[in-house]
Design a protein around this motif. Structure first.
Motif, PDB file in Angstrom:
ATOM      1  N   PRO A  80       0.776  -1.414  -0.113  1.00 46.43           N
ATOM      2  CA  PRO A  80       0.043   0.105  -0.034  1.00 46.43           C
ATOM      3  C   PRO A  80       0.781   1.316   0.044  1.00 46.43           C
ATOM      4  O   PRO A  80       0.434   2.124  -0.671  1.00 46.43           O
ATOM      5  CB  PRO A  80      -0.792  -0.127   1.406  1.00 46.43           C
ATOM      6  N   GLY A  81       1.900   1.276   0.879  1.00 51.61           N
ATOM      7  CA  GLY A  81       2.762   2.643   0.799  1.00 51.61           C
ATOM      8  C   GLY A  81       3.270   3.030  -0.572  1.00 51.61           C
ATOM      9  O   GLY A  81       3.739   3.926  -0.757  1.00 51.61           O
ATOM     10  N   ASP A  82       3.580   1.903  -1.541  1.00 50.91           N
ATOM     11  CA  ASP A  82       4.453   2.077  -2.693  1.00 50.91           C
ATOM     12  C   ASP A  82       3.667   2.953  -3.630  1.00 50.91           C
ATOM     13  O   ASP A  82       4.122   3.787  -4.508  1.00 50.91           O
ATOM     14  CB  ASP A  82       4.475   0.665  -3.379  1.00 50.91           C
ATOM     15  N   PHE A  83       2.561   2.934  -3.573  1.00 55.16           N
ATOM     16  CA  PHE A  83       1.582   3.695  -4.476  1.00 55.16           C
ATOM     17  C   PHE A  83       1.723   5.308  -4.227  1.00 55.16           C
ATOM     18  O   PHE A  83       1.544   5.958  -5.184  1.00 55.16           O
ATOM     19  CB  PHE A  83       0.026   3.387  -4.157  1.00 55.16           C
ATOM     20  N   LYS A  84       2.138   5.721  -3.074  1.00 55.37           N
ATOM     21  CA  LYS A  84       2.224   7.125  -2.896  1.00 55.37           C
ATOM     22  C   LYS A  84       3.845   7.654  -3.634  1.00 55.37           C
ATOM     23  O   LYS A  84       4.123   8.914  -3.532  1.00 55.37           O
ATOM     24  CB  LYS A  84       2.296   7.594  -1.493  1.00 55.37           C
ATOM     25  N   GLN A  85       4.644   6.609  -3.759  1.00 55.97           N
ATOM     26  CA  GLN A  85       6.073   7.180  -4.030  1.00 55.97           C
ATOM     27  C   GLN A  85       6.209   7.717  -5.578  1.00 55.97           C
ATOM     28  O   GLN A  85       5.382   7.299  -6.484  1.00 55.97           O
ATOM     29  CB  GLN A  85       7.028   5.634  -4.159  1.00 55.97           C
ATOM     30  N   LYS A  86       6.777   8.686  -5.514  1.00 55.96           N
ATOM     31  CA  LYS A  86       7.060   9.343  -6.974  1.00 55.96           C
ATOM     32  C   LYS A  86       8.172   8.559  -7.740  1.00 55.96           C
ATOM     33  O   LYS A  86       8.728   7.839  -7.140  1.00 55.96           O
ATOM     34  CB  LYS A  86       7.734  10.786  -6.573  1.00 55.96           C
ATOM     35  N   VAL A  87       7.887   8.828  -9.022  1.00 55.37           N
ATOM     36  CA  VAL A  87       8.910   8.105 -10.049  1.00 55.37           C
ATOM     37  C   VAL A  87      10.061   8.782  -9.822  1.00 55.37           C
ATOM     38  O   VAL A  87      10.409   9.922  -9.469  1.00 55.37           O
ATOM     39  CB  VAL A  87       8.343   8.387 -11.458  1.00 55.37           C
ATOM     40  N   GLU A  88      11.153   7.749  -9.672  1.00 53.38           N
ATOM     41  CA  GLU A  88      12.790   8.166  -9.465  1.00 53.38           C
ATOM     42  C   GLU A  88      13.177   8.748 -10.669  1.00 53.38           C
ATOM     43  O   GLU A  88      13.101   8.074 -11.800  1.00 53.38           O
ATOM     44  CB  GLU A  88      13.361   7.268  -8.918  1.00 53.38           C
ATOM     45  N   ALA A  89      14.055  10.091 -10.498  1.00 54.33           N
ATOM     46  CA  ALA A  89      14.555  10.780 -11.611  1.00 54.33           C
ATOM     47  C   ALA A  89      15.506   9.808 -12.438  1.00 54.33           C
ATOM     48  O   ALA A  89      15.402  10.039 -13.831  1.00 54.33           O
ATOM     49  CB  ALA A  89      15.180  11.901 -11.404  1.00 54.33           C
ATOM     50  N   ASN A  90      16.141   8.718 -11.694  1.00 55.30           N
ATOM     51  CA  ASN A  90      17.252   8.284 -12.472  1.00 55.30           C
ATOM     52  C   ASN A  90      16.440   7.197 -13.463  1.00 55.30           C
ATOM     53  O   ASN A  90      16.966   6.816 -14.374  1.00 55.30           O
ATOM     54  CB  ASN A  90      18.031   7.538 -11.603  1.00 55.30           C
ATOM     55  N   LEU A 109       8.472  11.972 -21.120  1.00 54.60           N
ATOM     56  CA  LEU A 109       9.115  11.661 -19.811  1.00 54.60           C
ATOM     57  C   LEU A 109       8.947  12.637 -18.745  1.00 54.60           C
ATOM     58  O   LEU A 109       8.896  12.169 -17.620  1.00 54.60           O
ATOM     59  CB  LEU A 109      10.866  11.482 -20.290  1.00 54.60           C
ATOM     60  N   ASP A 110       8.738  13.873 -19.037  1.00 51.21           N
ATOM     61  CA  ASP A 110       8.297  14.931 -18.220  1.00 51.21           C
ATOM     62  C   ASP A 110       7.050  14.571 -17.410  1.00 51.21           C
ATOM     63  O   ASP A 110       6.829  14.950 -16.366  1.00 51.21           O
ATOM     64  CB  ASP A 110       8.277  16.314 -18.664  1.00 51.21           C
ATOM     65  N   TYR A 111       6.060  14.326 -18.338  1.00 49.35           N
ATOM     66  CA  TYR A 111       4.908  13.802 -17.803  1.00 49.35           C
ATOM     67  C   TYR A 111       4.935  12.673 -16.740  1.00 49.35           C
ATOM     68  O   TYR A 111       4.242  12.663 -15.630  1.00 49.35           O
ATOM     69  CB  TYR A 111       3.751  13.438 -18.718  1.00 49.35           C
ATOM     70  N   TRP A 112       5.656  11.557 -17.019  1.00 49.89           N
ATOM     71  CA  TRP A 112       5.807  10.566 -16.202  1.00 49.89           C
ATOM     72  C   TRP A 112       6.568  11.097 -15.009  1.00 49.89           C
ATOM     73  O   TRP A 112       6.563  10.501 -13.889  1.00 49.89           O
ATOM     74  CB  TRP A 112       6.431   9.123 -16.979  1.00 49.89           C
ATOM     75  N   GLY A 113       7.671  12.037 -14.948  1.00 51.53           N
ATOM     76  CA  GLY A 113       8.442  12.028 -13.957  1.00 51.53           C
ATOM     77  C   GLY A 113       7.555  12.840 -12.869  1.00 51.53           C
ATOM     78  O   GLY A 113       7.915  12.854 -11.649  1.00 51.53           O
ATOM     79  N   TYR A 114       6.398  13.292 -13.311  1.00 52.03           N
ATOM     80  CA  TYR A 114       5.459  13.945 -11.937  1.00 52.03           C
ATOM     81  C   TYR A 114       4.606  12.889 -11.673  1.00 52.03           C
ATOM     82  O   TYR A 114       3.873  13.434 -10.635  1.00 52.03           O
ATOM     83  CB  TYR A 114       4.845  15.184 -12.898  1.00 52.03           C
ATOM     84  N   LYS A 115       4.676  11.696 -12.042  1.00 55.77           N
ATOM     85  CA  LYS A 115       3.505  11.047 -11.434  1.00 55.77           C
ATOM     86  C   LYS A 115       3.943  10.305 -10.310  1.00 55.77           C
ATOM     87  O   LYS A 115       5.314  10.023  -9.987  1.00 55.77           O
ATOM     88  CB  LYS A 115       3.285   9.874 -12.524  1.00 55.77           C
ATOM     89  N   THR A 116       3.142   9.556  -9.494  1.00 56.19           N
ATOM     90  CA  THR A 116       3.336   8.698  -8.322  1.00 56.19           C
ATOM     91  C   THR A 116       2.980   7.223  -9.176  1.00 56.19           C
ATOM     92  O   THR A 116       2.624   7.038 -10.173  1.00 56.19           O
ATOM     93  CB  THR A 116       2.366   8.645  -7.242  1.00 56.19           C
ATOM     94  N   ILE A 117       3.534   6.331  -8.246  1.00 54.04           N
ATOM     95  CA  ILE A 117       3.304   4.900  -8.542  1.00 54.04           C
ATOM     96  C   ILE A 117       1.760   4.636  -9.034  1.00 54.04           C
ATOM     97  O   ILE A 117       1.378   4.014 -10.168  1.00 54.04           O
ATOM     98  CB  ILE A 117       3.904   3.722  -7.740  1.00 54.04           C
ATOM     99  N   ALA A 118       0.847   5.088  -8.233  1.00 49.79           N
ATOM    100  CA  ALA A 118      -0.529   5.198  -8.442  1.00 49.79           C
ATOM    101  C   ALA A 118      -1.049   5.676  -9.694  1.00 49.79           C
ATOM    102  O   ALA A 118      -1.876   5.235 -10.459  1.00 49.79           O
ATOM    103  CB  ALA A 118      -1.234   5.655  -7.383  1.00 49.79           C
ATOM    104  N   GLY A 119      -0.194   6.893  -9.925  1.00 52.09           N
ATOM    105  CA  GLY A 119      -0.670   7.607 -11.127  1.00 52.09           C
ATOM    106  C   GLY A 119      -0.449   6.808 -12.427  1.00 52.09           C
ATOM    107  O   GLY A 119      -0.982   6.886 -13.451  1.00 52.09           O
ATOM    108  N   LEU A 120       0.978   6.078 -12.344  1.00 50.71           N
ATOM    109  CA  LEU A 120       1.425   5.329 -13.508  1.00 50.71           C
ATOM    110  C   LEU A 120       0.525   4.354 -13.881  1.00 50.71           C
ATOM    111  O   LEU A 120       0.387   3.791 -14.831  1.00 50.71           O
ATOM    112  CB  LEU A 120       2.696   4.958 -13.472  1.00 50.71           C
ATOM    113  N   ILE A 121      -0.097   3.425 -12.608  1.00 47.76           N
ATOM    114  CA  ILE A 121      -1.132   2.568 -12.834  1.00 47.76           C
ATOM    115  C   ILE A 121      -2.442   2.820 -13.606  1.00 47.76           C
ATOM    116  O   ILE A 121      -2.887   2.132 -14.076  1.00 47.76           O
ATOM    117  CB  ILE A 121      -1.136   1.637 -11.442  1.00 47.76           C
ATOM    118  N   LEU A 122      -2.754   3.865 -13.085  1.00 46.34           N
ATOM    119  CA  LEU A 122      -4.065   4.445 -13.605  1.00 46.34           C
ATOM    120  C   LEU A 122      -3.907   5.011 -14.972  1.00 46.34           C
ATOM    121  O   LEU A 122      -4.549   4.779 -16.087  1.00 46.34           O
ATOM    122  CB  LEU A 122      -4.526   5.849 -12.736  1.00 46.34           C
TER     123      LEU A 122
END
Length: 158
Positions: A80-90, A109-122
C-alpha cells in the motif's frame, strides 16, 4: 496495440519495478520485425505506415500477453505505501538513455516524472489502454462503413 504495449512495458517495468523492459529481455524488436523501440508517440505518418506494413501481428499478441503478465506480477507485489512514491528521476533518465521516446516526444518523460506509482498504474497502465482501444473501435467502424458503401457503389456500377 503496439503503442499501448510499449508504453506499459516502459512504465511498469522501468519506472515502477526498477527492472528491464520485457522488450529488451525478450528480443522483441527482432520478433516483431521492427526497429522502432520507442513509445510510438509523435511518429510520422510514414513511420506508422512502415511499422504497420512490417509488424508481425502474431508476435505482437505474444508481446502484449507477456507485458500484461509482467504488469500483473508487478502490481500484485506492491505494498500500500508504494503507491504514493514518486517516480525516481534516475529511472526517467534510464528511459531517455534507451531512446524510449523520440526527441519530439520528450514531453512524455516529463509527464511520467511527475507521477506517483498509483498515477502510472492509472495512466498509462489502465486508462491509456481504454483510451486507445475506444479510438480503435471507432476507426474500425468507420472503415467498415466505408467498405460497405464502396461495395454498394461497385454493385450499382455492375
Amino acid at each position: 496495440m503496439w503503442h499501448i504495449t510499449r508504453i506499459e512495458d516502459m512504465t511498469m517495468n522501468v519506472l515502477v519495478h526498477h527492472d528491464q523492459q520485457v522488450w529488451h529481455l525478450g528480443g522483441w524488436g527482432k520478433k516483431l520485425q521492427t526497429h522502432y523501440a520507442h513509445s510510438g508517440n509523435e511518429m510520422t505518418e510514414a513511420e506508422i505506415a512502415d511499422l504497420s506494413a512490417k509488424l508481425d501481428i502474431q508476435a505482437l499478441m505474444e508481446y502484449r500477453r507477456e507485458v500484461g503478465r509482467k504488469t500483473r506480477e508487478i502490481v500484485s507485489c506492491l505494498s500500500p505505501g508504494d503507491f504514493k512514491q514518486k517516480v525516481e528521476a534516475n529511472r526517467i533518465n534510464e528511459l531517455k538513455e534507451q531512446n524510449a521516446v523520440k526527441d519530439e516526444a520528450l514531453w512524455l518523460l516529463d509527464y511520467w516524472g511527475y507521477k506517483t506509482i498509483a498515477g502510472l498504474i492509472l495512466m498509462p497502465a489502465t486508462r491509456h489502454i481504454f483510451l486507445h482501444l475506444n479510438k480503435s473501435i471507432r476507426i474500425k467502424h468507420r472503415m467498415q462503413k466505408a467498405k460497405k458503401a464502396l461495395h454498394l457503389v461497385e454493385s450499382a456500377n455492375i
